[in-house]
Design a protein around this motif. Structure first.
Motif, PDB file in Angstrom:
ATOM      1  N   GLY A  46       0.820  -1.206   0.000  1.00 59.67           N
ATOM      2  CA  GLY A  46       0.000   0.000   0.000  1.00 59.67           C
ATOM      3  C   GLY A  46       0.848   1.247   0.000  1.00 59.67           C
ATOM      4  O   GLY A  46       2.076   1.200  -0.096  1.00 59.67           O
ATOM      5  N   GLY A  47       0.180   2.402   0.118  1.00 57.49           N
ATOM      6  CA  GLY A  47       0.908   3.642   0.341  1.00 57.49           C
ATOM      7  C   GLY A  47       1.646   3.461   1.650  1.00 57.49           C
ATOM      8  O   GLY A  47       1.058   3.001   2.635  1.00 57.49           O
ATOM      9  N   SER A  48       2.929   3.797   1.669  1.00 59.29           N
ATOM     10  CA  SER A  48       3.719   3.370   2.823  1.00 59.29           C
ATOM     11  C   SER A  48       4.902   4.287   3.075  1.00 59.29           C
ATOM     12  O   SER A  48       5.380   4.977   2.187  1.00 59.29           O
ATOM     13  CB  SER A  48       4.203   1.935   2.611  1.00 59.29           C
ATOM     14  N   ASN A  63      -4.306   8.186   3.228  1.00 59.92           N
ATOM     15  CA  ASN A  63      -3.778   9.489   3.618  1.00 59.92           C
ATOM     16  C   ASN A  63      -3.669  10.303   2.326  1.00 59.92           C
ATOM     17  O   ASN A  63      -2.765  10.087   1.519  1.00 59.92           O
ATOM     18  CB  ASN A  63      -2.414   9.348   4.290  1.00 59.92           C
ATOM     19  N   ALA A  64      -4.587  11.232   2.142  1.00 53.72           N
ATOM     20  CA  ALA A  64      -4.699  11.974   0.884  1.00 53.72           C
ATOM     21  C   ALA A  64      -3.426  12.735   0.508  1.00 53.72           C
ATOM     22  O   ALA A  64      -3.225  13.063  -0.660  1.00 53.72           O
ATOM     23  CB  ALA A  64      -5.874  12.940   0.959  1.00 53.72           C
ATOM     24  N   HIS A  65      -2.544  12.987   1.457  1.00 53.48           N
ATOM     25  CA  HIS A  65      -1.285  13.680   1.166  1.00 53.48           C
ATOM     26  C   HIS A  65      -0.374  12.850   0.260  1.00 53.48           C
ATOM     27  O   HIS A  65       0.569  13.385  -0.306  1.00 53.48           O
ATOM     28  CB  HIS A  65      -0.534  14.021   2.453  1.00 53.48           C
ATOM     29  N   TYR A  66      -0.641  11.552   0.164  1.00 52.38           N
ATOM     30  CA  TYR A  66       0.233  10.650  -0.602  1.00 52.38           C
ATOM     31  C   TYR A  66      -0.520   9.940  -1.725  1.00 52.38           C
ATOM     32  O   TYR A  66      -0.223   8.812  -2.065  1.00 52.38           O
ATOM     33  CB  TYR A  66       0.917   9.661   0.346  1.00 52.38           C
ATOM     34  N   ASP A  67      -1.481  10.654  -2.317  1.00 49.13           N
ATOM     35  CA  ASP A  67      -2.257  10.112  -3.428  1.00 49.13           C
ATOM     36  C   ASP A  67      -1.486  10.281  -4.735  1.00 49.13           C
ATOM     37  O   ASP A  67      -1.088  11.401  -5.097  1.00 49.13           O
ATOM     38  CB  ASP A  67      -3.610  10.820  -3.531  1.00 49.13           C
ATOM     39  N   VAL A 168      18.162  -0.414  11.224  1.00 51.61           N
ATOM     40  CA  VAL A 168      17.031  -1.301  11.522  1.00 51.61           C
ATOM     41  C   VAL A 168      15.821  -0.677  10.826  1.00 51.61           C
ATOM     42  O   VAL A 168      15.412   0.434  11.172  1.00 51.61           O
ATOM     43  CB  VAL A 168      16.793  -1.430  13.044  1.00 51.61           C
ATOM     44  N   HIS A 169      15.294  -1.395   9.854  1.00 58.27           N
ATOM     45  CA  HIS A 169      14.240  -0.819   9.018  1.00 58.27           C
ATOM     46  C   HIS A 169      12.949  -0.599   9.787  1.00 58.27           C
ATOM     47  O   HIS A 169      12.571  -1.377  10.657  1.00 58.27           O
ATOM     48  CB  HIS A 169      13.965  -1.722   7.811  1.00 58.27           C
ATOM     49  N   GLU A 170      12.295   0.516   9.419  1.00 58.53           N
ATOM     50  CA  GLU A 170      10.977   0.851   9.947  1.00 58.53           C
ATOM     51  C   GLU A 170      10.018   0.916   8.769  1.00 58.53           C
ATOM     52  O   GLU A 170      10.374   1.408   7.700  1.00 58.53           O
ATOM     53  CB  GLU A 170      11.006   2.198  10.658  1.00 58.53           C
ATOM     54  N   PHE A 171       8.814   0.419   8.980  1.00 61.66           N
ATOM     55  CA  PHE A 171       7.801   0.432   7.924  1.00 61.66           C
ATOM     56  C   PHE A 171       6.464   0.747   8.553  1.00 61.66           C
ATOM     57  O   PHE A 171       6.150   0.274   9.650  1.00 61.66           O
ATOM     58  CB  PHE A 171       7.708  -0.940   7.239  1.00 61.66           C
ATOM     59  N   ARG A 172       5.690   1.550   7.859  1.00 56.83           N
ATOM     60  CA  ARG A 172       4.285   1.714   8.255  1.00 56.83           C
ATOM     61  C   ARG A 172       3.460   1.984   7.022  1.00 56.83           C
ATOM     62  O   ARG A 172       3.871   2.695   6.115  1.00 56.83           O
ATOM     63  CB  ARG A 172       4.093   2.763   9.329  1.00 56.83           C
ATOM     64  N   ARG A 173       2.308   1.363   7.025  1.00 59.53           N
ATOM     65  CA  ARG A 173       1.342   1.571   5.959  1.00 59.53           C
ATOM     66  C   ARG A 173       0.623   2.879   6.267  1.00 59.53           C
ATOM     67  O   ARG A 173       0.296   3.151   7.430  1.00 59.53           O
ATOM     68  CB  ARG A 173       0.358   0.405   5.935  1.00 59.53           C
ATOM     69  N   LEU A 174       0.397   3.679   5.262  1.00 60.51           N
ATOM     70  CA  LEU A 174      -0.220   4.982   5.463  1.00 60.51           C
ATOM     71  C   LEU A 174      -1.729   4.841   5.627  1.00 60.51           C
ATOM     72  O   LEU A 174      -2.387   4.161   4.855  1.00 60.51           O
ATOM     73  CB  LEU A 174       0.109   5.913   4.292  1.00 60.51           C
ATOM     74  N   GLY A 175      -2.235   5.530   6.618  1.00 62.76           N
ATOM     75  CA  GLY A 175      -3.668   5.574   6.881  1.00 62.76           C
ATOM     76  C   GLY A 175      -4.149   7.005   6.788  1.00 62.76           C
ATOM     77  O   GLY A 175      -3.426   7.884   6.315  1.00 62.76           O
ATOM     78  N   PRO A 176      -5.341   7.266   7.261  1.00 66.26           N
ATOM     79  CA  PRO A 176      -5.886   8.636   7.204  1.00 66.26           C
ATOM     80  C   PRO A 176      -4.972   9.639   7.905  1.00 66.26           C
ATOM     81  O   PRO A 176      -4.347   9.322   8.907  1.00 66.26           O
ATOM     82  CB  PRO A 176      -7.228   8.530   7.917  1.00 66.26           C
ATOM     83  N   ALA A 177      -4.926  10.834   7.333  1.00 62.06           N
ATOM     84  CA  ALA A 177      -4.080  11.911   7.906  1.00 62.06           C
ATOM     85  C   ALA A 177      -4.613  12.360   9.247  1.00 62.06           C
ATOM     86  O   ALA A 177      -5.756  12.256   9.554  1.00 62.06           O
ATOM     87  CB  ALA A 177      -4.005  13.081   6.951  1.00 62.06           C
TER      88      ALA A 177
END
Length: 177
Positions: A46-48, A63-67, A168-177
């Motif tokens: 996903g957007g991430s 998260n509309a900022h990353y559309d 050390v890698h960090e990852f998060r899937r983008l959700g609503p702003a």
């Protein structure tokens, strides 16, 4: 699944729950097809946000900022205005060649696909533009291969932050702003 996506999954295990997209509608709105590896990247991740620095854009991102579609429209306009005053990168001199954004950073760099006339989207390569500057880098690889190579340390960019990637890698899937 592409080799690059498999390598990426080794580096950062994917989250649960794939994201489904109407790629036909998205590509129609964008006015071009998109690379298969990118579609698979978005389906899996996903957007991430990667290593608290790089944001992969997603069409219809929660998260509309990353559309992706909004970024593509804005960047096309901004670059046309910019190239009135600055020289285009050599890779963009051929008529009909353009760039389409697929990722951004928190510093303001933008990562693009290099779109050449008549070239299938699966052959698009990566261009990186520094924030607020004229420096560009070209990487002859797909976006997923670029991301996997950057995270593994195999690839280094002179434009992206020297603190990317993290040890050390960090990852998060983008959700609503």
């Amino acid at each position: 699944m592409s080799n690059a996506l498999a390598a990426l999954q080794e580096i950062v295990p994917p989250p649960d729950g794939p994201r489904r997209k109407d790629w036909t509608g998205i590509e129609r709105a964008l006015g071009t097809g998109l690379p298969a590896d990118y579609k698979e990247l978005v389906r899996v991740y996903g957007g991430s946000n990667w290593d608290d620095h790089l944001y992969v854009l997603e069409p219809g991102c929660p998260n509309a900022h990353y559309d992706l579609l909004a970024w593509a429209e804005r960047q096309a306009e901004d670059l046309e205005d910019l190239w009135v005053h600055e020289e285009r990168p050599a890779e963009l001199e051929e008529d009909g060649t353009r760039v389409v954004p697929w990722a951004v950073t928190d510093n303001g760099e933008c990562l693009y696909w290099l779109v050449r006339p008549g070239l299938d989207p699966d052959g698009w390569t990566v261009m990186v533009n520094e924030a607020r500057g004229a420096r560009w880098e070209h990487f002859p690889m797909s976006c997923t291969r670029f991301l996997a190579a950057a995270l593994s340390g195999e690839l280094r960019s002179d434009v992206l932050s020297s603190s990317f990637p993290l040890a050390v890698h960090e990852f998060r899937r983008l959700g609503p702003a």
